[in-house]
Design an enzyme around this catalytic site. Structure first.
Site, short mmCIF file in Angstrom:
data_model
loop_
_atom_site.label_atom_id
_atom_site.label_comp_id
_atom_site.label_asym_id
_atom_site.label_seq_id
_atom_site.Cartn_x
_atom_site.Cartn_y
_atom_site.Cartn_z
N TRP A 1 -18.29 -40.23 -9.76
CA TRP A 1 -18.49 -38.79 -9.94
C TRP A 1 -17.27 -38.13 -10.58
O TRP A 1 -16.73 -37.13 -10.10
CB TRP A 1 -18.79 -38.14 -8.59
CG TRP A 1 -20.06 -38.61 -7.93
CD1 TRP A 1 -20.74 -39.77 -8.15
CD2 TRP A 1 -20.79 -37.93 -6.90
NE1 TRP A 1 -21.83 -39.85 -7.34
CE2 TRP A 1 -21.90 -38.74 -6.55
CE3 TRP A 1 -20.61 -36.73 -6.22
CZ2 TRP A 1 -22.83 -38.37 -5.57
CZ3 TRP A 1 -21.53 -36.37 -5.25
CH2 TRP A 1 -22.63 -37.17 -4.94
N TYR B 1 -26.92 -48.36 -17.76
CA TYR B 1 -25.49 -48.02 -17.71
C TYR B 1 -24.78 -48.85 -16.66
O TYR B 1 -23.75 -49.48 -16.93
CB TYR B 1 -25.32 -46.53 -17.42
CG TYR B 1 -23.91 -46.15 -17.04
CD1 TYR B 1 -22.89 -46.16 -17.97
CD2 TYR B 1 -23.60 -45.78 -15.72
CE1 TYR B 1 -21.59 -45.81 -17.62
CE2 TYR B 1 -22.31 -45.43 -15.37
CZ TYR B 1 -21.31 -45.46 -16.31
OH TYR B 1 -20.03 -45.12 -15.96
N GLN C 1 -12.10 -37.72 -20.36
CA GLN C 1 -11.56 -37.08 -19.17
C GLN C 1 -10.40 -37.87 -18.57
O GLN C 1 -9.30 -37.34 -18.37
CB GLN C 1 -12.66 -36.90 -18.12
CG GLN C 1 -13.74 -35.91 -18.56
CD GLN C 1 -14.78 -35.69 -17.48
OE1 GLN C 1 -14.71 -34.72 -16.73
NE2 GLN C 1 -15.74 -36.58 -17.38
N LYS D 1 -21.86 -51.78 -17.27
CA LYS D 1 -20.53 -51.71 -16.68
C LYS D 1 -20.24 -52.93 -15.82
O LYS D 1 -19.13 -53.47 -15.85
CB LYS D 1 -20.38 -50.42 -15.86
CG LYS D 1 -20.34 -49.15 -16.70
CD LYS D 1 -19.14 -49.07 -17.61
CE LYS D 1 -17.85 -48.88 -16.84
NZ LYS D 1 -16.67 -48.79 -17.75
N TYR E 1 -19.14 -46.11 -22.73
CA TYR E 1 -20.41 -45.43 -23.00
C TYR E 1 -20.86 -44.86 -21.66
O TYR E 1 -21.14 -45.62 -20.73
CB TYR E 1 -21.43 -46.43 -23.54
CG TYR E 1 -22.79 -45.83 -23.89
CD1 TYR E 1 -23.18 -45.71 -25.21
CD2 TYR E 1 -23.67 -45.41 -22.90
CE1 TYR E 1 -24.43 -45.17 -25.54
CE2 TYR E 1 -24.89 -44.86 -23.22
CZ TYR E 1 -25.27 -44.75 -24.53
OH TYR E 1 -26.49 -44.22 -24.84
#
Length: 298
Positions: free
Chosen positions: A149, A124, A11, A128, A60
């Site tokens: 988001w 996750y 994205q 990060k 990921y």
């Protein structure tokens, strides 16, 4: 200027690619050509590419699956950013990396600042955070853009999921007790490009003076329920027909998932405005643009 852009099929990477192509020589390798699951191979790939700037939105992002794939999540989100930063540091090559609201536990009622104490609730988020810390420890010139988001009109995203479900079901049940800022990938890409001066010398100076973590999200706040409601209403106003008749707000514990999410994902935008001179659009303004783009594809 030669820019290495990872994750151009994703994205944020996909939104960045056309903007960056207008101002630089872009190398945007496929996943198998620059594989973040193989951090030991990245230095060699960087030697051959010889970038003047690295932008790394690849990650990921399968939040729930990461609970079962901890090793893979850490290789991609922590070990590979570390390898990239260790290559970049001695060469003075700046790095733009992307972080997440999931590095916080969501327990505060305030907006999270860049220097707020992290406490990730999920694998996750832990992976990060480990990547953020490794980049800083490597000593590379860097900007870590912390987002939340993220969605877009194309590709897999919350927007596309809501559109699909609203077309199939008369009732949607959406979590209403998690608060944050839906942030369009296009808004992120426009802000990142605005941060970048055109010359190599000014580029390094910018990273030296303004480097570190910066929160990069759309302004305002809502819940996932509010976001879903806005998506459906916005497309209905554009003539899109749905089966859905009711969008019901529910608690997080009524929608069990493997990975815990922070209840409060609101990020403070002071540094983005004061240090970079960037005022992001509201999440509603950005959503309007994404809905226009989505409507044009159907």
């Amino acid at each position: 200027m030669r820019i290495l852009l990872t994750g151009s099929a994703g994205q944020v990477g996909g939104a960045l690619l056309p903007l960056l192509r207008e101002r630089a020589d872009i190398v945007a390798p496929l996943r198998e050509q620059f594989d973040l699951s193989r951090p030991d191979e990245l230095a060699g790939r960087l030697d051959s590419i010889k970038p003047d700037l690295i932008i790394n939105p690849a990650a990921y992002t399968a939040v729930d699956r990461a609970e079962d794939e901890r090793e893979l999540a850490f290789r991609i989100n922590a070990e590979s950013p570390k390898a990239i930063a260790q290559w970049a540091a001695p060469r003075g090559v700046p790095l733009v990396h992307f972080s997440t609201d999931y590095v916080f536990d969501g327990s505060s009622d305030r907006h999270w600042r860049e220097d707020s104490t992290p406490g990730p609730l999920s694998v996750y988020g832990q992976s990060k955070l480990a990547g953020d810390q490794a980049i800083a420890e490597a000593g590379a010139l860097h900007v870590i853009a912390r987002t939340s988001w993220v969605y877009s009109a194309t590709g897999a995203s919350f927007l596309k999921t809501i559109v699909r479900l609203a077309g199939e079901r008369e009732q949607l049940r959406i979590v209403a007790d998690q608060i944050g800022a839906p942030t369009a990938a296009s808004a992120i890409s426009q802000a990142v490009v605005a941060m970048l001066p055109r010359s190599d010398d000014d580029l390094r100076k910018t990273f030296e003076q303004r480097g570190g973590v910066v929160n990069l999200v759309c302004a305002g706040e809502t819940s996932w329920h509010g976001f879903a409601t806005a998506i459906v209403a916005g497309l209905q106003s554009r003539g899109v027909q749905f089966a859905v008749k009711e969008i019901v707000p529910i608690r997080s514990d009524e929608f069990p998932v493997k990975a815990k999410r922070p209840f409060n994902s609101r990020l403070d935008l002071t540094r983005l405005r004061e240090q970079f001179g960037i005022t992001p659009p509201s999440w509603q303004q950005a959503l309007d643009r994404e809905l226009d783009a989505f409507k044009a594809t159907i």
